[in-house]
Design a protein around this motif. Structure first.
Motif, mmCIF file in Angstrom:
data_model
loop_
_atom_site.group_PDB
_atom_site.id
_atom_site.type_symbol
_atom_site.label_atom_id
_atom_site.label_comp_id
_atom_site.label_asym_id
_atom_site.label_seq_id
_atom_site.Cartn_x
_atom_site.Cartn_y
_atom_site.Cartn_z
ATOM 1 N N UNK A 247 -30.341 47.285 -23.041
ATOM 2 C CA UNK A 247 -30.979 46.643 -24.187
ATOM 3 C C UNK A 247 -32.485 46.722 -24.015
ATOM 4 N N UNK A 248 -33.195 46.752 -25.118
ATOM 5 C CA UNK A 248 -34.655 46.852 -25.054
ATOM 6 C C UNK A 248 -35.241 45.559 -24.498
ATOM 7 N N UNK A 249 -36.189 45.720 -23.600
ATOM 8 C CA UNK A 249 -36.870 44.567 -23.016
ATOM 9 C C UNK A 249 -37.892 44.035 -24.016
ATOM 10 N N UNK A 251 -40.259 42.077 -23.626
ATOM 11 C CA UNK A 251 -41.583 41.881 -23.037
ATOM 12 C C UNK A 251 -42.256 43.187 -22.631
ATOM 13 N N UNK A 252 -41.484 44.267 -22.622
ATOM 14 C CA UNK A 252 -42.043 45.559 -22.218
ATOM 15 C C UNK A 252 -41.257 46.661 -22.910
ATOM 16 N N UNK A 253 -41.886 47.387 -23.828
ATOM 17 C CA UNK A 253 -41.194 48.401 -24.604
ATOM 18 C C UNK A 253 -40.744 49.585 -23.759
ATOM 19 N N UNK A 254 -41.426 49.798 -22.637
ATOM 20 C CA UNK A 254 -41.094 50.941 -21.779
ATOM 21 C C UNK A 254 -39.819 50.677 -20.987
ATOM 22 N N UNK A 255 -39.653 49.425 -20.558
ATOM 23 C CA UNK A 255 -38.519 49.075 -19.717
ATOM 24 C C UNK A 255 -37.333 48.605 -20.557
ATOM 25 N N UNK A 256 -36.170 48.679 -19.974
ATOM 26 C CA UNK A 256 -34.956 48.189 -20.631
ATOM 27 C C UNK A 256 -34.218 47.251 -19.680
ATOM 28 N N UNK A 257 -33.407 46.366 -20.245
ATOM 29 C CA UNK A 257 -32.602 45.440 -19.457
ATOM 30 C C UNK A 257 -31.169 45.971 -19.421
ATOM 31 N N UNK A 258 -30.595 46.002 -18.242
ATOM 32 C CA UNK A 258 -29.240 46.530 -18.080
ATOM 33 C C UNK A 258 -28.280 45.372 -17.861
ATOM 34 N N UNK A 259 -27.201 45.384 -18.645
ATOM 35 C CA UNK A 259 -26.191 44.332 -18.544
ATOM 36 C C UNK A 259 -24.852 44.932 -18.114
ATOM 37 N N UNK A 260 -24.064 44.115 -17.433
ATOM 38 C CA UNK A 260 -22.750 44.543 -16.941
ATOM 39 C C UNK A 260 -21.722 43.478 -17.288
ATOM 40 N N UNK A 261 -20.517 43.899 -17.614
ATOM 41 C CA UNK A 261 -19.420 42.949 -17.800
ATOM 42 C C UNK A 261 -18.092 43.616 -17.474
ATOM 43 N N UNK A 262 -17.096 42.783 -17.249
ATOM 44 C CA UNK A 262 -15.745 43.292 -17.021
ATOM 45 C C UNK A 262 -15.214 43.800 -18.356
#
Length: 288
Positions: A247-249, A251-262
């Protein structure tokens, strides 16, 4: 963490000198090596082999003669120095380099004093010492991964990774005295799912960084590189039971947030049957 001061204490009688650059490179990820001391009886050929590294890496040798055959006096010297450094208040953490479980009590004592303790050794290191350290690095694995001639391509599927995870059995057969502390893929999968279930939000997603913080706490010595993966995300993607999304961060357009789920189980089409049944009932009423 770059400003942390780390005391690097090396048991030369239990660790080979070929790891020296790797040791200092790993320490640099946690802070600056303000103390660099090497302990051993330099009359021993294996310890004498370290001599060429002393000048190149500015390591202070601590010669300890073994007064009695079969007794390792250098262990006591290392422990005494570690406690002196602790009480000096000049460091924020320690890196104890050894494959000997005799230093387990020392590590526990340092951690009780609020010190960060990084352990380094080979896979033969007993579980007690590995578990006592805040984090542990298996030097023989990391060294092989840096050597292209001994580093096969990274596993891309779970089956390949499981086959790779079973390499410890083959290595144990080749070296009967070796003890591997690296959990197999099935064990790691259980730990990952447990962490996700504990920290996930209402939709079942958890931040990858949360997973990265908790895995080393549950699995002493965990490092994605133990499984020939350069990053945690690459390691998590080996498991068929979990899914990863970015997902797009905000607070920072360059970085992204990675999520994990079962991975969610497919829902049974109960509602669709009700709807179809409701529709049939309506049609029947209309016919009447």
């Amino acid at each position: 963490m770059d400003d942390k001061k780390i005391a690097v204490l090396i048991d030369a009688e239990n660790v080979s000198g070929k790891y020296i650059k790797l040791i200092l490179d790993e320490v640099s990820n946690y802070g600056s090596a303000t103390y660099k001391r090497l302990y051993g009886d330099f009359q021993t050929p294996s310890v004498r082999a370290w001599m060429k590294n002393l000048r190149d890496y500015a390591i202070t040798p601590v010669f300890q003669y073994n007064y009695t055959q079969g007794k390792n006096a250098s262990d006591s010297a290392l422990i005494i120095d570690a406690m002196d450094i602790l009480y000096s208040g000049n460091v924020d953490g320690f890196c104890i380099v050894t494959s000997d479980s005799d230093f387990t009590k020392l590590v526990l004592r340092l951690r009780e004093s609020g010190m960060t303790v990084i352990g380094m050794g080979e896979r033969k290191t007993p579980n007690a010492f590995v578990s006592a350290c805040e984090t542990f690095k298996f030097l023989d694995i990391l060294l092989n991964d840096e050597n292209p001639s001994q580093n096969p391509s990274l596993p891309q599927t779970r089956k390949e990774s499981e086959a790779d995870g079973s390499r410890k059995e083959a290595e144990k057969e080749s070296d009967p005295n070796a003890v591997s502390n690296i959990p197999n893929m099935e064990e790691m999968e259980k730990e990952i799912i447990s962490i996700i279930n504990t920290h996930a939000d209402d939709d079942g997603w958890v931040d990858l960084s949360e997973l990265g913080d908790n895995l080393p706490k549950r699995v002493p010595g965990f490092d994605p590189r133990n499984y020939k993966c350069t990053k945690l995300k690459q390691f998590i993607e080996l498991f068929d039971s979990v899914e990863v999304r970015s997902a797009r961060n905000p607070h920072n357009k360059i970085l992204s947030i990675i999520y994990v789920r079962v991975k969610q189980k497919e829902e049974k089409p109960v509602l669709s049957k009700v709807r179809r049944g409701g529709k049939r009932k309506k049609d029947a009423d209309a016919e009447e």
